[in-house]
Motif scaffolding. Structure first.
Motif, PDB file in Angstrom:
ATOM      1  N   CYS A 103       3.718 -55.997 -23.229  1.00  0.00           N
ATOM      2  CA  CYS A 103       3.046 -57.071 -23.961  1.00  0.00           C
ATOM      3  C   CYS A 103       3.747 -58.404 -23.691  1.00  0.00           C
ATOM      4  O   CYS A 103       4.783 -58.725 -24.280  1.00  0.00           O
ATOM      5  CB  CYS A 103       3.046 -56.764 -25.454  1.00  0.00           C
ATOM      6  N   ASN A 104       3.153 -59.200 -22.796  1.00  0.00           N
ATOM      7  CA  ASN A 104       3.620 -60.556 -22.578  1.00  0.00           C
ATOM      8  C   ASN A 104       2.467 -61.376 -22.005  1.00  0.00           C
ATOM      9  O   ASN A 104       1.410 -60.829 -21.668  1.00  0.00           O
ATOM     10  CB  ASN A 104       4.846 -60.599 -21.663  1.00  0.00           C
ATOM     11  N   ILE A 105       2.675 -62.676 -21.907  1.00  0.00           N
ATOM     12  CA  ILE A 105       1.586 -63.556 -21.478  1.00  0.00           C
ATOM     13  C   ILE A 105       1.172 -63.245 -20.043  1.00  0.00           C
ATOM     14  O   ILE A 105      -0.011 -63.280 -19.702  1.00  0.00           O
ATOM     15  CB  ILE A 105       1.999 -65.029 -21.633  1.00  0.00           C
ATOM     16  N   GLU A 106       2.161 -62.909 -19.189  1.00  0.00           N
ATOM     17  CA  GLU A 106       1.836 -62.588 -17.796  1.00  0.00           C
ATOM     18  C   GLU A 106       0.908 -61.380 -17.711  1.00  0.00           C
ATOM     19  O   GLU A 106      -0.051 -61.373 -16.939  1.00  0.00           O
ATOM     20  CB  GLU A 106       3.106 -62.318 -16.996  1.00  0.00           C
ATOM     21  N   ALA A 107       1.198 -60.356 -18.523  1.00  0.00           N
ATOM     22  CA  ALA A 107       0.354 -59.155 -18.511  1.00  0.00           C
ATOM     23  C   ALA A 107      -1.053 -59.470 -19.011  1.00  0.00           C
ATOM     24  O   ALA A 107      -2.033 -58.894 -18.526  1.00  0.00           O
ATOM     25  CB  ALA A 107       0.984 -58.052 -19.358  1.00  0.00           C
ATOM     26  N   LEU A 108      -1.169 -60.368 -19.975  1.00  0.00           N
ATOM     27  CA  LEU A 108      -2.497 -60.775 -20.439  1.00  0.00           C
ATOM     28  C   LEU A 108      -3.274 -61.422 -19.294  1.00  0.00           C
ATOM     29  O   LEU A 108      -4.464 -61.139 -19.105  1.00  0.00           O
ATOM     30  CB  LEU A 108      -2.384 -61.755 -21.615  1.00  0.00           C
ATOM     31  N   ILE A 109      -2.619 -62.282 -18.533  1.00  0.00           N
ATOM     32  CA  ILE A 109      -3.282 -62.964 -17.419  1.00  0.00           C
ATOM     33  C   ILE A 109      -3.695 -61.972 -16.337  1.00  0.00           C
ATOM     34  O   ILE A 109      -4.833 -61.982 -15.856  1.00  0.00           O
ATOM     35  CB  ILE A 109      -2.357 -64.055 -16.836  1.00  0.00           C
ATOM     36  N   ILE A 110      -2.765 -61.095 -15.948  1.00  0.00           N
ATOM     37  CA  ILE A 110      -3.048 -60.115 -14.901  1.00  0.00           C
ATOM     38  C   ILE A 110      -4.165 -59.176 -15.327  1.00  0.00           C
ATOM     39  O   ILE A 110      -5.065 -58.859 -14.552  1.00  0.00           O
ATOM     40  CB  ILE A 110      -1.766 -59.340 -14.544  1.00  0.00           C
ATOM     41  N   THR A 111      -4.111 -58.718 -16.579  1.00  0.00           N
ATOM     42  CA  THR A 111      -5.141 -57.796 -17.061  1.00  0.00           C
ATOM     43  C   THR A 111      -6.510 -58.463 -17.058  1.00  0.00           C
ATOM     44  O   THR A 111      -7.500 -57.874 -16.625  1.00  0.00           O
ATOM     45  CB  THR A 111      -4.805 -57.290 -18.472  1.00  0.00           C
ATOM     46  N   ALA A 112      -6.569 -59.715 -17.522  1.00  0.00           N
ATOM     47  CA  ALA A 112      -7.848 -60.424 -17.554  1.00  0.00           C
ATOM     48  C   ALA A 112      -8.426 -60.542 -16.144  1.00  0.00           C
ATOM     49  O   ALA A 112      -9.626 -60.314 -15.930  1.00  0.00           O
ATOM     50  CB  ALA A 112      -7.679 -61.803 -18.177  1.00  0.00           C
ATOM     51  N   ARG A 113      -7.595 -60.891 -15.186  1.00  0.00           N
ATOM     52  CA  ARG A 113      -8.078 -61.049 -13.811  1.00  0.00           C
ATOM     53  C   ARG A 113      -8.546 -59.719 -13.239  1.00  0.00           C
ATOM     54  O   ARG A 113      -9.595 -59.646 -12.582  1.00  0.00           O
ATOM     55  CB  ARG A 113      -6.969 -61.627 -12.940  1.00  0.00           C
ATOM     56  N   THR A 114      -7.779 -58.650 -13.478  1.00  0.00           N
ATOM     57  CA  THR A 114      -8.100 -57.351 -12.889  1.00  0.00           C
ATOM     58  C   THR A 114      -9.355 -56.765 -13.512  1.00  0.00           C
ATOM     59  O   THR A 114     -10.224 -56.252 -12.799  1.00  0.00           O
ATOM     60  CB  THR A 114      -6.921 -56.385 -13.057  1.00  0.00           C
ATOM     61  N   VAL A 115      -9.451 -56.815 -14.838  1.00  0.00           N
ATOM     62  CA  VAL A 115     -10.633 -56.258 -15.502  1.00  0.00           C
ATOM     63  C   VAL A 115     -11.879 -57.035 -15.093  1.00  0.00           C
ATOM     64  O   VAL A 115     -12.949 -56.457 -14.890  1.00  0.00           O
ATOM     65  CB  VAL A 115     -10.457 -56.263 -17.036  1.00  0.00           C
ATOM     66  N   THR A 116     -11.741 -58.357 -14.923  1.00  0.00           N
ATOM     67  CA  THR A 116     -12.867 -59.160 -14.440  1.00  0.00           C
ATOM     68  C   THR A 116     -13.253 -58.766 -13.028  1.00  0.00           C
ATOM     69  O   THR A 116     -14.439 -58.620 -12.705  1.00  0.00           O
ATOM     70  CB  THR A 116     -12.521 -60.657 -14.500  1.00  0.00           C
ATOM     71  N   GLU A 117     -12.235 -58.576 -12.164  1.00  0.00           N
ATOM     72  CA  GLU A 117     -12.502 -58.219 -10.769  1.00  0.00           C
ATOM     73  C   GLU A 117     -13.284 -56.906 -10.672  1.00  0.00           C
ATOM     74  O   GLU A 117     -14.189 -56.778  -9.851  1.00  0.00           O
ATOM     75  CB  GLU A 117     -11.185 -58.078 -10.008  1.00  0.00           C
ATOM     76  N   PHE A 118     -12.932 -55.970 -11.541  1.00  0.00           N
ATOM     77  CA  PHE A 118     -13.610 -54.678 -11.509  1.00  0.00           C
ATOM     78  C   PHE A 118     -14.786 -54.619 -12.482  1.00  0.00           C
ATOM     79  O   PHE A 118     -15.397 -53.559 -12.651  1.00  0.00           O
ATOM     80  CB  PHE A 118     -12.610 -53.554 -11.798  1.00  0.00           C
ATOM     81  N   ASN A 119     -15.085 -55.753 -13.119  1.00  0.00           N
ATOM     82  CA  ASN A 119     -16.240 -55.838 -14.011  1.00  0.00           C
ATOM     83  C   ASN A 119     -16.244 -54.685 -15.012  1.00  0.00           C
ATOM     84  O   ASN A 119     -17.269 -54.040 -15.227  1.00  0.00           O
ATOM     85  CB  ASN A 119     -17.542 -55.842 -13.203  1.00  0.00           C
ATOM     86  N   SER A 120     -15.094 -54.445 -15.646  1.00  0.00           N
ATOM     87  CA  SER A 120     -14.976 -53.284 -16.526  1.00  0.00           C
ATOM     88  C   SER A 120     -14.683 -53.669 -17.971  1.00  0.00           C
ATOM     89  O   SER A 120     -14.101 -52.894 -18.718  1.00  0.00           O
ATOM     90  CB  SER A 120     -13.903 -52.330 -16.003  1.00  0.00           C
ATOM     91  N   TRP A 121     -15.111 -54.877 -18.368  1.00  0.00           N
ATOM     92  CA  TRP A 121     -15.006 -55.233 -19.773  1.00  0.00           C
ATOM     93  C   TRP A 121     -15.948 -54.371 -20.612  1.00  0.00           C
ATOM     94  O   TRP A 121     -17.018 -53.988 -20.145  1.00  0.00           O
ATOM     95  CB  TRP A 121     -15.354 -56.708 -19.979  1.00  0.00           C
ATOM     96  N   GLY A 122     -15.563 -54.093 -21.851  1.00  0.00           N
ATOM     97  CA  GLY A 122     -16.419 -53.367 -22.780  1.00  0.00           C
ATOM     98  C   GLY A 122     -17.531 -54.270 -23.279  1.00  0.00           C
ATOM     99  O   GLY A 122     -17.810 -55.321 -22.693  1.00  0.00           O
ATOM    100  N   GLN A 123     -18.155 -53.847 -24.396  1.00  0.00           N
ATOM    101  CA  GLN A 123     -19.305 -54.610 -24.872  1.00  0.00           C
ATOM    102  C   GLN A 123     -18.887 -55.881 -25.618  1.00  0.00           C
ATOM    103  O   GLN A 123     -19.662 -56.824 -25.721  1.00  0.00           O
ATOM    104  CB  GLN A 123     -20.211 -53.747 -25.776  1.00  0.00           C
ATOM    105  N   GLY A 124     -17.657 -55.917 -26.114  1.00  0.00           N
ATOM    106  CA  GLY A 124     -17.151 -57.091 -26.817  1.00  0.00           C
ATOM    107  C   GLY A 124     -17.801 -57.270 -28.171  1.00  0.00           C
ATOM    108  O   GLY A 124     -18.748 -56.570 -28.547  1.00  0.00           O
ATOM    109  N   THR A 125     -17.277 -58.233 -28.924  1.00  0.00           N
ATOM    110  CA  THR A 125     -17.839 -58.559 -30.232  1.00  0.00           C
ATOM    111  C   THR A 125     -17.886 -60.085 -30.354  1.00  0.00           C
ATOM    112  O   THR A 125     -16.914 -60.773 -30.059  1.00  0.00           O
ATOM    113  CB  THR A 125     -17.018 -57.900 -31.369  1.00  0.00           C
ATOM    114  N   GLN A 126     -19.040 -60.603 -30.786  1.00  0.00           N
ATOM    115  CA  GLN A 126     -19.275 -62.044 -30.801  1.00  0.00           C
ATOM    116  C   GLN A 126     -18.661 -62.689 -32.033  1.00  0.00           C
ATOM    117  O   GLN A 126     -18.930 -62.274 -33.161  1.00  0.00           O
ATOM    118  CB  GLN A 126     -20.782 -62.334 -30.779  1.00  0.00           C
ATOM    119  N   VAL A 127     -17.858 -63.723 -31.792  1.00  0.00           N
ATOM    120  CA  VAL A 127     -17.316 -64.557 -32.869  1.00  0.00           C
ATOM    121  C   VAL A 127     -17.881 -65.958 -32.694  1.00  0.00           C
ATOM    122  O   VAL A 127     -17.726 -66.564 -31.635  1.00  0.00           O
ATOM    123  CB  VAL A 127     -15.778 -64.599 -32.825  1.00  0.00           C
TER     124      VAL A 127
END
Length: 131
Positions: A103-127
């Motif tokens: 858990c750190n800011i770098e991991a948040l950035i890497i995870t966001a990029r990777t999950v986006t690249e593989f288009n594997s985000w879940g359904q999410g919840t709207q705020v």
């Protein structure tokens, strides 16, 4: 990795609060650091907060520090994001995901990029934060 389902989003007025939930099914969350991410309209996914597998360590983006709190209940296989003093700029679709690292800011950035690249985000919840 576990299947994660986000919930708890809603329309709230500025200054309001919400608690988002990230529930896992299929396997335990115990061994995973978990991150919350959001995508505002027209923008890329950004990391908001993360929590270590034990819950002992958390990190938050500067934009939400002091307003958002992340916690977990491993017995319930659920991670929570308590969002207070909400602002219109907090509007977006919120997602949780297992982190690709501690858990750190770098991991948040890497995870966001990777999950986006593989288009594997879940359904999410709207705020939506609006008066």
């Amino acid at each position: 990795q576990p299947q994660l389902v986000d919930s708890g989003g809603a329309l709230v007025q500025p200054g309001g609060s919400l608690r988002l939930s990230c529930a896992a099914s299929g396997s335990s969350l115990d061994h995973y650091a978990i991150g919350w991410f959001r995508q505002a309209p027209g923008k890329e996914h950004e990391g908001v907060s993360c929590i270590s597998s034990s819950g002992a360590s958390t990190n938050h983006a500067d934009s939400v520090k002091g307003r958002f709190t992340i916690s977990r209940d491993n017995a319930k296989n659920t991670v929570y994001l308590q969002s207070n003093s909400l602002k219109p700029e907090d509007t977006g679709v919120y997602y949780c995901a297992a982190l690709m690292g501690p858990c750190n800011i770098e991991a948040l950035i890497i995870t966001a990029r990777t999950v986006t690249e593989f288009n594997s985000w879940g359904q999410g919840t709207q705020v939506t934060v609006s008066s």
